[in-house]
Scaffold this motif. Structure first.
Motif, PDB file in Angstrom:
ATOM      1  N   ILE A 109       0.868  -1.173   0.020  1.00  0.00           N
ATOM      2  CA  ILE A 109      -0.002   0.016  -0.060  1.00  0.00           C
ATOM      3  C   ILE A 109       0.790   1.192   0.005  1.00  0.00           C
ATOM      4  O   ILE A 109       0.605   2.088  -0.769  1.00  0.00           O
ATOM      5  N   ARG A 110       1.706   1.376   0.803  1.00  0.00           N
ATOM      6  CA  ARG A 110       2.797   2.423   0.871  1.00  0.00           C
ATOM      7  C   ARG A 110       3.398   2.754  -0.325  1.00  0.00           C
ATOM      8  O   ARG A 110       3.521   3.790  -0.755  1.00  0.00           O
ATOM      9  N   ARG A 111       4.101   1.467  -1.076  1.00  0.00           N
ATOM     10  CA  ARG A 111       4.842   1.724  -2.154  1.00  0.00           C
ATOM     11  C   ARG A 111       3.796   2.329  -3.356  1.00  0.00           C
ATOM     12  O   ARG A 111       4.338   2.951  -4.173  1.00  0.00           O
ATOM     13  N   THR A 112       2.683   1.573  -3.318  1.00  0.00           N
ATOM     14  CA  THR A 112       1.763   1.976  -4.675  1.00  0.00           C
ATOM     15  C   THR A 112       1.416   3.510  -4.201  1.00  0.00           C
ATOM     16  O   THR A 112       1.272   4.463  -5.346  1.00  0.00           O
ATOM     17  N   MET A 113       1.342   3.960  -3.161  1.00  0.00           N
ATOM     18  CA  MET A 113       0.633   5.572  -2.832  1.00  0.00           C
ATOM     19  C   MET A 113       1.968   6.335  -3.350  1.00  0.00           C
ATOM     20  O   MET A 113       1.560   7.327  -3.772  1.00  0.00           O
ATOM     21  N   GLU A 114       3.246   5.751  -2.781  1.00  0.00           N
ATOM     22  CA  GLU A 114       4.324   6.797  -3.321  1.00  0.00           C
ATOM     23  C   GLU A 114       4.804   6.642  -4.792  1.00  0.00           C
ATOM     24  O   GLU A 114       5.016   7.629  -5.390  1.00  0.00           O
ATOM     25  N   GLU A 115       4.606   5.452  -5.546  1.00  0.00           N
ATOM     26  CA  GLU A 115       5.034   5.308  -6.813  1.00  0.00           C
ATOM     27  C   GLU A 115       3.920   5.718  -7.684  1.00  0.00           C
ATOM     28  O   GLU A 115       4.359   6.247  -8.870  1.00  0.00           O
ATOM     29  N   ARG A 116       2.899   5.511  -7.501  1.00  0.00           N
ATOM     30  CA  ARG A 116       1.823   5.749  -8.452  1.00  0.00           C
ATOM     31  C   ARG A 116       0.881   6.923  -8.210  1.00  0.00           C
ATOM     32  O   ARG A 116       0.372   7.673  -8.955  1.00  0.00           O
ATOM     33  N   TYR A 117       0.927   7.417  -6.847  1.00  0.00           N
ATOM     34  CA  TYR A 117      -0.082   8.743  -6.507  1.00  0.00           C
ATOM     35  C   TYR A 117       1.084   9.527  -5.734  1.00  0.00           C
ATOM     36  O   TYR A 117       0.659  10.297  -4.909  1.00  0.00           O
ATOM     37  N   GLY A 118       2.378   9.665  -6.000  1.00  0.00           N
ATOM     38  CA  GLY A 118       3.245  10.565  -5.343  1.00  0.00           C
ATOM     39  C   GLY A 118       2.933  12.019  -5.579  1.00  0.00           C
ATOM     40  O   GLY A 118       2.200  12.119  -6.536  1.00  0.00           O
ATOM     41  N   GLU A 119       3.372  12.806  -4.836  1.00  0.00           N
ATOM     42  CA  GLU A 119       3.245  14.420  -4.929  1.00  0.00           C
ATOM     43  C   GLU A 119       3.609  14.861  -6.392  1.00  0.00           C
ATOM     44  O   GLU A 119       2.997  16.032  -6.793  1.00  0.00           O
ATOM     45  N   GLN A 120       4.610  14.285  -6.976  1.00  0.00           N
ATOM     46  CA  GLN A 120       4.836  14.770  -8.237  1.00  0.00           C
ATOM     47  C   GLN A 120       3.826  14.292  -9.224  1.00  0.00           C
ATOM     48  O   GLN A 120       3.574  14.886 -10.523  1.00  0.00           O
TER      49      GLN A 120
END
Length: 275
Positions: free
Chosen positions: A262-273
Motif C-alpha cells: 500500500i505504501r509503495r503504491t501510494m508513493e510510486e503511483r500517487y506521489g506528489e509529483q
C-alpha cells in the motif's frame, strides 16, 4: 412555518430528531436564530433540521446538545438518523455492521465503505449520480462510527490489488485513501490484506462478499448486485463463503507485506509529483 406544526415525530428518525430539537429549543426559550448564534450556525439551518429538510451533522448535534443541556440525546440519535437515510435495500446491511462482533469482507476492485476516506467515498457515490452528494457522503461515512465504539467489531478486509490501482477521483484522492488504509496498520481490530495480481486464480473470482459474525446469532453472508443486496444465513452458503475466505486470506499478502505494498503504491503511483 405550518410544516413545523404538523411535523410527525413518528414518521422517521429524521422527523423525530427535528421534533426533539424544536422541543428542547423552545423549552430553553430560544428562537431558531438565537440558538444558531449560540452554536455558530444560521437560524435557517436550525429551521431546516427542525423540519426534517436537512440532515444534522455530528458537530451540529454535539454543539446543540451542549447548548440545550439534552444530556447527549441528539448525538445518540444521529446514528439512527443517518442510517435511516441509506437506500432501503442497504439499511439491513448497516444494521448487520452495527451488531456484528466480526466483519470479514473481500472486495475485488474497490475499498470497502467502512474504510473509505471522505473524498474517495464522494468520488464513488458521485460516479453516476451527483445529486444530494454531500448528504449521501455523510451518510456513508456515518457507518464508520461503529469502528469507534467502546467494543468495536474486529474487521478483516481483503482488497484485490486492483483496489489500490483503480484511480477513483484522481491521484490526490487515491493518495488520501491509501494513507487512510495505512492509518490502521497498528490497529489490532482493523486488519487490511491485499490480494496481489500475482495470486492468479483464487477463491473469490465469483465476486465480492461480506461475512458477518455475531456473539450468539448465526453468521450471515452478504453479496450485492445493482440496486439490491442478498443477505443469507443459509448454513451451506455460510460454510462455503467461510472456506473461501480462509483460502483468500492464505493467498493474500501478510499484514506487514500488505502495508508495504500500500505504501509503495501510494508513493510510486500517487506521489506528489503526479498531483
Amino acid at each position: 412555518m405550518t410544516h413545523v406544526n404538523v411535523l410527525d415525530p413518528g414518521a422517521s428518525p429524521l422527523d423525530y430528531y427535528g421534533y426533539e430539537l424544536r422541543r428542547y429549543r423552545e423549552a430553553a426559550g430560544l428562537t431558531q436564530k438565537q440558538l444558531g448564534a449560540v452554536i455558530n450556525y444560521t437560524g435557517s439551518l436550525v429551521g431546516q433540521i427542525e423540519t426534517a429538510r436537512k440532515l444534522p451533522t455530528q458537530e451540529f448535534s454535539e454543539r446543540t446538545d451542549a447548548a440545550l443541556g439534552t444530556d447527549g440525546l441528539l448525538t445518540r440519535l444521529l446514528g439512527l438518523v443517518l442510517r435511516s437515510q441509506l437506500p432501503a435495500w442497504f439499511q439491513q446491511v448497516a444494521e448487520l455492521e452495527a451488531r456484528a462482533t466480526e466483519i470479514c469482507t473481500f472486495q475485488t476492485h474497490m475499498v470497502h465503505g467502512l474504510l473509505q476516506s471522505p473524498s474517495y467515498a464522494r468520488a464513488v457515490l458521485g460516479a453516476v449520480d451527483r445529486g444530494n452528494l454531500d448528504d449521501r457522503t455523510a451518510v456513508r461515512l456515518a457507518r464508520q462510527r461503529i469502528l469507534g465504539k467502546e467494543e468495536p467489531p474486529v474487521l478483516w478486509a481483503i482488497l484485490g490489488e486492483a483496489a489500490l490501482r483503480q484511480s477513483i477521483g484522481g491521484p490526490a484522492v487515491m493518495r488520501e485513501q491509501l494513507a487512510r488504509l495505512l492509518s490502521f496498520a497498528d490497529d489490532l481490530r482493523v486488519n487490511v490484506q491485499i490480494l496481489p495480481f500475482r495470486a492468479g486464480a483464487h477463491a473469490g473470482l465469483t465476486g465480492s462478499f461480506n461475512l458477518y459474525r455475531f456473539g450468539s446469532d448465526p453468521a450471515i453472508v452478504y453479496t450485492e448486485g445493482y440496486g439490491k443486496g442478498h443477505p443469507t444465513a443459509n448454513p451451506a452458503t455460510v460454510r462455503d463463503c467461510s472456506l473461501r475466505y480462509d483460502h483468500l486470506q492464505a493467498a493474500a499478502l501478510s499484514l506487514t507485506d500488505s502495508t508495504d505494498l500500500i505504501r509503495r503504491t501510494m508513493e510510486e503511483r500517487y506521489g506528489e509529483q503526479q498531483l
